[in-house]
Design a protein around this motif. Sequence first.
Motif, mmCIF file in Angstrom:
data_model
loop_
_atom_site.group_PDB
_atom_site.id
_atom_site.type_symbol
_atom_site.label_atom_id
_atom_site.label_comp_id
_atom_site.label_asym_id
_atom_site.label_seq_id
_atom_site.Cartn_x
_atom_site.Cartn_y
_atom_site.Cartn_z
ATOM 1 N N PHE A 197 -5.934 1.893 -6.703
ATOM 2 C CA PHE A 197 -6.052 3.100 -5.910
ATOM 3 C C PHE A 197 -6.548 4.239 -6.783
ATOM 4 O O PHE A 197 -6.253 4.324 -7.970
ATOM 5 C CB PHE A 197 -4.719 3.443 -5.250
ATOM 6 C CG PHE A 197 -4.420 2.537 -4.099
ATOM 7 C CD1 PHE A 197 -5.059 2.723 -2.887
ATOM 8 C CD2 PHE A 197 -3.557 1.480 -4.232
ATOM 9 C CE1 PHE A 197 -4.820 1.880 -1.826
ATOM 10 C CE2 PHE A 197 -3.309 0.626 -3.176
ATOM 11 C CZ PHE A 197 -3.936 0.821 -1.960
ATOM 12 N N SER A 198 -7.312 5.125 -6.180
ATOM 13 C CA SER A 198 -7.953 6.201 -6.940
ATOM 14 C C SER A 198 -6.954 7.144 -7.589
ATOM 15 O O SER A 198 -7.292 7.872 -8.510
ATOM 16 C CB SER A 198 -8.917 6.982 -6.038
ATOM 17 O OG SER A 198 -8.220 7.507 -4.933
ATOM 18 N N CYS A 199 -5.710 7.131 -7.141
ATOM 19 C CA CYS A 199 -4.691 7.992 -7.746
ATOM 20 C C CYS A 199 -3.999 7.296 -8.914
ATOM 21 O O CYS A 199 -3.026 7.802 -9.456
ATOM 22 C CB CYS A 199 -3.674 8.418 -6.688
ATOM 23 S SG CYS A 199 -2.947 7.038 -5.806
ATOM 24 N N HIS A 200 -4.515 6.137 -9.336
ATOM 25 C CA HIS A 200 -3.912 5.382 -10.436
ATOM 26 C C HIS A 200 -3.970 6.204 -11.718
ATOM 27 O O HIS A 200 -5.004 6.766 -12.050
ATOM 28 C CB HIS A 200 -4.674 4.072 -10.634
ATOM 29 C CG HIS A 200 -3.965 3.087 -11.494
ATOM 30 N ND1 HIS A 200 -3.919 3.201 -12.851
ATOM 31 C CD2 HIS A 200 -3.265 1.979 -11.177
ATOM 32 C CE1 HIS A 200 -3.222 2.186 -13.352
ATOM 33 N NE2 HIS A 200 -2.814 1.433 -12.349
ATOM 34 N N PHE B 193 -10.107 5.814 -1.543
ATOM 35 C CA PHE B 193 -8.789 5.689 -2.168
ATOM 36 C C PHE B 193 -8.711 4.510 -3.124
ATOM 37 O O PHE B 193 -7.648 4.215 -3.665
ATOM 38 C CB PHE B 193 -7.701 5.583 -1.093
ATOM 39 C CG PHE B 193 -7.691 6.773 -0.184
ATOM 40 C CD1 PHE B 193 -7.195 7.988 -0.625
ATOM 41 C CD2 PHE B 193 -8.211 6.695 1.090
ATOM 42 C CE1 PHE B 193 -7.202 9.099 0.196
ATOM 43 C CE2 PHE B 193 -8.223 7.803 1.923
ATOM 44 C CZ PHE B 193 -7.712 9.007 1.473
ATOM 45 N N VAL C 126 0.835 -1.189 0.000
ATOM 46 C CA VAL C 126 0.000 0.000 0.000
ATOM 47 C C VAL C 126 0.881 1.254 0.000
ATOM 48 O O VAL C 126 0.600 2.224 -0.691
ATOM 49 C CB VAL C 126 -0.946 -0.008 1.226
ATOM 50 C CG1 VAL C 126 -1.768 1.257 1.294
ATOM 51 C CG2 VAL C 126 -1.848 -1.231 1.182
ATOM 52 N N ASP D 53 3.300 9.002 -1.988
ATOM 53 C CA ASP D 53 3.415 10.348 -2.577
ATOM 54 C C ASP D 53 2.170 11.203 -2.369
ATOM 55 O O ASP D 53 2.190 12.401 -2.647
ATOM 56 C CB ASP D 53 3.703 10.253 -4.076
ATOM 57 C CG ASP D 53 5.075 9.671 -4.366
ATOM 58 O OD1 ASP D 53 5.955 9.738 -3.479
ATOM 59 O OD2 ASP D 53 5.266 9.136 -5.472
ATOM 60 N N TYR D 54 1.082 10.597 -1.896
ATOM 61 C CA TYR D 54 -0.189 11.316 -1.765
ATOM 62 C C TYR D 54 -0.587 11.573 -0.314
ATOM 63 O O TYR D 54 -1.630 12.152 -0.063
ATOM 64 C CB TYR D 54 -1.302 10.529 -2.477
ATOM 65 C CG TYR D 54 -0.986 10.316 -3.926
ATOM 66 C CD1 TYR D 54 -1.228 11.314 -4.870
ATOM 67 C CD2 TYR D 54 -0.398 9.131 -4.365
ATOM 68 C CE1 TYR D 54 -0.913 11.128 -6.199
ATOM 69 C CE2 TYR D 54 -0.079 8.945 -5.697
ATOM 70 C CZ TYR D 54 -0.335 9.941 -6.605
ATOM 71 O OH TYR D 54 -0.019 9.755 -7.917
ATOM 72 N N LEU D 55 0.243 11.133 0.624
ATOM 73 C CA LEU D 55 -0.087 11.324 2.036
ATOM 74 C C LEU D 55 0.107 12.774 2.443
ATOM 75 O O LEU D 55 1.059 13.420 2.015
ATOM 76 C CB LEU D 55 0.795 10.431 2.917
ATOM 77 C CG LEU D 55 0.649 8.932 2.726
ATOM 78 C CD1 LEU D 55 1.628 8.196 3.625
ATOM 79 C CD2 LEU D 55 -0.771 8.496 3.002
ATOM 80 N N MET E 45 2.185 2.579 -3.298
ATOM 81 C CA MET E 45 1.173 3.176 -4.169
ATOM 82 C C MET E 45 0.690 4.537 -3.674
ATOM 83 O O MET E 45 0.270 5.366 -4.473
ATOM 84 C CB MET E 45 -0.008 2.226 -4.317
ATOM 85 C CG MET E 45 0.342 0.975 -5.100
ATOM 86 S SD MET E 45 -1.098 -0.044 -5.395
ATOM 87 C CE MET E 45 -0.782 -1.393 -4.280
ATOM 88 N N LEU E 46 0.735 4.766 -2.360
ATOM 89 C CA LEU E 46 0.127 5.979 -1.826
ATOM 90 C C LEU E 46 1.084 6.947 -1.146
ATOM 91 O O LEU E 46 0.672 8.063 -0.813
ATOM 92 C CB LEU E 46 -0.974 5.605 -0.819
ATOM 93 C CG LEU E 46 -2.223 4.993 -1.408
ATOM 94 C CD1 LEU E 46 -3.204 4.644 -0.298
ATOM 95 C CD2 LEU E 46 -2.878 5.928 -2.401
ATOM 96 N N LEU F 289 2.082 2.542 6.199
ATOM 97 C CA LEU F 289 0.764 2.134 5.716
ATOM 98 C C LEU F 289 0.576 0.623 5.689
ATOM 99 O O LEU F 289 -0.488 0.121 6.046
ATOM 100 C CB LEU F 289 0.507 2.698 4.324
ATOM 101 C CG LEU F 289 0.424 4.208 4.218
ATOM 102 C CD1 LEU F 289 0.249 4.616 2.763
ATOM 103 C CD2 LEU F 289 -0.692 4.753 5.057
#
Length: 124
Positions: free
Chosen positions: A75-78, A59, A21, A27-29, A24-25, A37
Amino acid sequence: HPNITESYMKEKPIPKGHPTVADMLIDYLPPGHPPNLDRMMHYPGQYPLPFGHPSLSTFVAVLDLPNGLPIIPVFSCHPDLDESLRSQDKLPGSHPNVFPLLEEYLPPGHPTNLDEMLQDPIDY
């Protein structure tokens, strides 16, 4: 993909073998967010969500692929797949393998080195 908000609230861990996780995420935290995570998702009972935390399900998005291909939760930021291919963006090394997800849907004669192709699309 199960409802991750519901699973997390019921202290159900993500399954072994789940893609990382954090990769993948991370960079968006938001600033100050704990970076662990994967540990949090494997041990949700030890890490209750703070008041006001967005629903974890926001997400996750679903890629509804054409031509009867499987629905794949991401993930929604894909990034947009079509745009990434047109731009010849390289698949990150930390990306889960694509071939096992699509193997049974490939037409006869289709190259089987999907992951290699996506990691260096300019060569293909």
